[in-house]
Structures are given as C-alpha cells and as structure tokens.
Design a protein around this motif. Sequence first.
Motif, short mmCIF file in Angstrom:
data_model
loop_
_atom_site.label_atom_id
_atom_site.label_comp_id
_atom_site.label_asym_id
_atom_site.label_seq_id
_atom_site.Cartn_x
_atom_site.Cartn_y
_atom_site.Cartn_z
N ARG A 1 -14.42 13.58 -2.43
CA ARG A 1 -14.20 14.99 -2.47
C ARG A 1 -12.91 15.36 -2.89
N ALA A 2 -11.75 14.30 -2.67
CA ALA A 2 -10.36 14.49 -2.77
C ALA A 2 -9.75 13.63 -3.71
N ILE A 3 -10.41 12.50 -4.24
CA ILE A 3 -9.91 11.53 -5.04
C ILE A 3 -10.93 11.18 -5.95
N ASP A 4 -10.35 11.29 -7.22
CA ASP A 4 -11.42 11.14 -8.18
C ASP A 4 -11.36 9.51 -8.53
N GLY A 5 -12.36 8.82 -9.15
CA GLY A 5 -12.69 7.36 -9.56
C GLY A 5 -11.13 7.15 -10.16
N VAL A 6 -10.81 7.62 -11.17
CA VAL A 6 -9.87 7.35 -11.99
C VAL A 6 -8.57 7.20 -11.22
N ASP A 7 -8.30 8.16 -10.25
CA ASP A 7 -6.87 8.10 -9.24
C ASP A 7 -7.28 6.83 -8.61
N GLY A 8 -8.46 6.78 -7.84
CA GLY A 8 -8.43 5.60 -6.97
C GLY A 8 -8.39 4.22 -7.91
N ALA A 9 -8.51 4.14 -9.08
CA ALA A 9 -8.62 2.83 -9.80
C ALA A 9 -7.14 2.83 -10.04
N GLN A 10 -6.43 3.88 -10.42
CA GLN A 10 -5.09 3.73 -10.61
C GLN A 10 -4.24 3.15 -9.22
N LEU A 11 -4.57 3.46 -8.08
CA LEU A 11 -3.89 2.98 -6.96
C LEU A 11 -4.15 1.77 -6.67
N LEU B 1 0.79 -1.22 -0.09
CA LEU B 1 0.02 0.08 0.01
C LEU B 1 0.90 1.29 -0.03
N ALA B 2 2.04 1.22 0.88
CA ALA B 2 2.82 2.26 0.65
C ALA B 2 3.40 2.77 -0.38
N ARG B 3 3.92 1.52 -1.09
CA ARG B 3 4.58 1.73 -2.47
C ARG B 3 3.64 2.16 -3.46
N ALA B 4 2.53 1.74 -3.44
CA ALA B 4 1.21 1.97 -4.35
C ALA B 4 0.97 3.65 -4.12
N LEU B 5 1.06 4.10 -2.80
CA LEU B 5 0.68 5.41 -2.61
C LEU B 5 1.94 6.19 -3.23
N GLN B 6 3.29 5.75 -3.21
CA GLN B 6 4.17 6.47 -3.86
C GLN B 6 4.12 6.59 -5.47
N ARG B 7 3.61 5.55 -5.85
CA ARG B 7 3.27 5.52 -7.34
C ARG B 7 2.21 6.44 -7.77
N VAL B 8 1.34 6.28 -6.96
CA VAL B 8 -0.02 7.34 -7.28
C VAL B 8 -0.11 8.38 -5.92
N PRO B 9 0.73 9.26 -6.15
CA PRO B 9 0.51 10.39 -4.94
C PRO B 9 -0.87 11.20 -4.65
N GLN B 10 -1.49 11.00 -5.78
CA GLN B 10 -2.69 11.97 -5.87
C GLN B 10 -3.77 11.38 -4.69
N PHE C 1 -8.82 15.90 2.51
CA PHE C 1 -9.48 16.99 2.08
C PHE C 1 -9.48 18.00 3.41
N GLN C 2 -9.14 19.11 3.11
CA GLN C 2 -9.35 20.21 4.28
C GLN C 2 -10.07 21.41 3.90
N GLY C 3 -11.19 21.37 3.63
CA GLY C 3 -12.35 22.45 3.20
C GLY C 3 -11.78 22.96 1.71
N ASP C 4 -11.18 24.08 1.83
CA ASP C 4 -10.76 24.80 0.79
C ASP C 4 -9.63 24.58 0.06
N GLU C 5 -8.72 23.34 0.71
CA GLU C 5 -7.48 22.94 0.32
C GLU C 5 -7.44 21.50 0.40
N LEU C 6 -6.27 21.09 -0.53
CA LEU C 6 -6.15 19.70 -0.61
C LEU C 6 -4.67 19.42 0.03
N TYR C 7 -4.53 18.58 1.20
CA TYR C 7 -3.09 18.24 1.34
C TYR C 7 -2.83 17.04 0.69
#
Length: 445
Positions: free
Chosen positions: A419-429, A284-293, A298-304
């Motif tokens: 709100r923070a992650i689009d479906g395509v980004d989730g699918a890539q992860l 999971l950690a390596r997958a997050l490295q490959r798909v950092p998005q 979600f932080q209101g008006d910002e995305l961390y």
Amino acid sequence: MPTPIKMPALSPTMEEGTLAKWLVKEGDQVSAGDIMAEIETDKATMEFEAVDEGTIVKIEVPEGTEGVKVGTVIATLAGEDEDPEEAKAASGSGEEEKPSEDSADEEKETPAKAKPAGEEKKAPEDKSEDAAPEKPKTPAAPQADGDRVIASPLARRIAEQKGLDLSAVKGSGPNGRIVKADVEAAEPGKAPAKDTAKDTDGAKAPAKAPAGSDLGAPYEAIKLNNVRKVIARRLTEAKQTIPHIYLTVDVRLDALLKLRGELNASLEADGVKLSVNDLLIKALARALQRVPQCNVSFQGDELYQYQRQDVSVAVAAPSGLITPIVVDAGRKGLAEISTEMKELAGKAKEGKLQPHEYQGGTASLSNLGMFGTKQFDAVINPPQAMIMAVGAGEKRPHVIDGALGVATMMSATGSFDHRAIDGVDGAQLMDAFRQLVENPMGLVV
C-alpha cells in the motif's frame, strides 16, 4: 495519610498488566529507586521502582494476578512519620469494612452496573399459595473474557493451591462466574460437566467443539504470557491487513567480512568487536537514506516519510520476540552501533528494556543466519512498511569476473507493505542494500 501505590502505565499502549512478582513484602522498608515488583506488560516484563520512602504496610494485589488495570491500587505505603499499623487501618483493610467472604469473592471483579436515573431496585412480588414454584435457574457456564475464564481472585487462588483447571469448573456466580464454593467443591482432574441443554425439538443439543485440538498426542498446556499474546495478535493483524510483497537478492559477503576483520583489529584496543549484524544494520540504514521512499509508513489517507533511519532489530528474549531500536542508525558510526546494540540485546534478554527502547522504529532487520537459515520471509511489524530478513552466509558457486568461482553468499529478502511501497521502489532498496554490502567502504564514510 498512607500513600496508595498504583499499577503504573509502563508503556503508552498499556491498559492492564500482570503483577508477575513482588520483590518486597509487608513490613519492608523501601527507598526511592528500590525495585518493588516485576510487571508483565503487553511488551515485556519490566521492573517497577519505588518513588517514595516508607514502609509497605499492605499488599493489595497478590503476585501472579493477571489483568490488573492501570491505576489499580496494588499496595499501600506508610511514610516515614506515619505509624504502620495506623496506616494499615486507614488503608481500608479493617475487618469492619469487609463484606462477607462470598460476596467479597464475587464483587472484587464485577462492579455493579449503573442503573438509569430514578430506577430503584424493586422488592420481589408476593406470590399466592396456589402459584407454581419458580424453577431454579441452571447456572451459566463460565464466560471467557478473551482467553481468560471469569473467576473471582479468591477462587483463582484456591484453584491454584488445589491444582485445578478453572476451565473444567462450572461457575454458579453471576454470568457464570466461578466463585469460592465452586472450586472448593471441584475435584482436581475432574472434567467439566456435560451440557445437557436441549433444542426446541427436545433432543440434546450437539456438544460444542473444543477450542483447540490435542491431535491425539500427549501434550503439556503452556499458558501464554502477555508478550506472546501481543505477538500473536499483531502478527495476525499484519498478515490479514497488510498486502505483503517479497523481494529477494543474493549478496556477496567476502568484501564485508574482510573489512570487518580489519576494523576489529583496529578497534580491539577500544574493546569494540563488530558483528556482521552491526554492519547489516548500518547497510539497511544507508540504503534507506538512498531510497527514502521506502522509509515510510501507511497511515490511512496519508503516507509518513521519515527523515531519520531508526532500525528495529529482532531479538529473541525469554518472554518472546522483541525489537529494540538503533535510533538514527544512518548517522551513527559502526562502533557506536555495535556498542549500543550489545547493550540493547542484553537488556532485552533480561527483560529490562524501557518503552522508548523498543517502541517506534521506521524499518526492521531480522537475522536468522546464525542458526543456518538460508532464506526466509519476515512479517512486517506495523505501522512500519518494510522488514529485511537475512539468512546465513555460505560458500556457493558464483561467477566472478566472468569465470565460475566460489564466494561467500547471503540471501536477503525484503517484505514491503504494497500500500505504501511500489515494487520498483522496493527493488531499488534491495539493490542499494546489496551494493553497500558488496562495497562496504560506503558504511564507514
């Protein structure tokens, strides 16, 4: 001067806690580092250590007391050069300072409300002999503070000794507070008095429905601890406020299981034994490295977007679910992750995790495969934006090199904050996770 020992803030979010158990008694000598009490916070039951040397001369808050505010004096300590009896007297425990038992019973939990400047308490007006006597007011029903019935500490102790359910006792104190006289007059097992209040037409008002239902079956009421209350609140908020999207992939485990066996054989001399979960944390950690998005919140008006992969791992502890964190899992080796995870899981089950060991995390992993669960959807742990839920590995029919065969397969489901992650980004992860598990050499390089 005696030293007051105050209720500590054992986590950044802690405002109050339950003094679960005293491990010292009045008259005991303590040294810095000695464990004095067990305190139940909003996260876990934690040990409270002494920071000074001396003698415990008075325990101000008895064990089992709930809702003790941070900063409240819970005990008094006399230093090495102080006389314990003098210190106890100086702590304010002298008889001359005690109000009457009934007034003390009510005032312990209800501080007087501040009055506007210049407002003085007015004396009651004289009434003429012809004036009609004022009707006595009916005591209000006990008011609940959240899930807690309002009662004085003395009333709670007496109720516990008598085996009374405070929710069945009608309070005669201010705002319906239950005081000593109420519990002394109550009988164990006695049902609460019926509300005979009438509406404007003179008819009896309908009785209020109970907060819960026993469904007509025998039951035992089990009081929620602070951890379970927080779990209930946070998960309810998560499902109400986070738009979840779920993505599932089937992953072939055969290569990972083979690699695990080979690694364990080589690490046996070092006393390290990798679990499948250790490899999944790394995947999971390596997958997050490959798909950092997907390593975001979600932080209101910002995305961390986080630069480090801190994986929270769900662990079942006696007090409830808790998620110790493998910090920077993407950069750690498998042996280090395995050793750290075993230590964290052990501390979680003993209720000894420190706040920095379970607060934070950028993503979570929940594994119920050891219980035979095939597939499930996990609830996101806010403010994180994703959690990976993995089921059991099992033999299934599978197409291998164009022919039908049998493979060890596992279903993995990612829950994503839409709100923070689009479906395509989730699918890539999910695809990156599957590739890393099916080609596990990427976990060791």
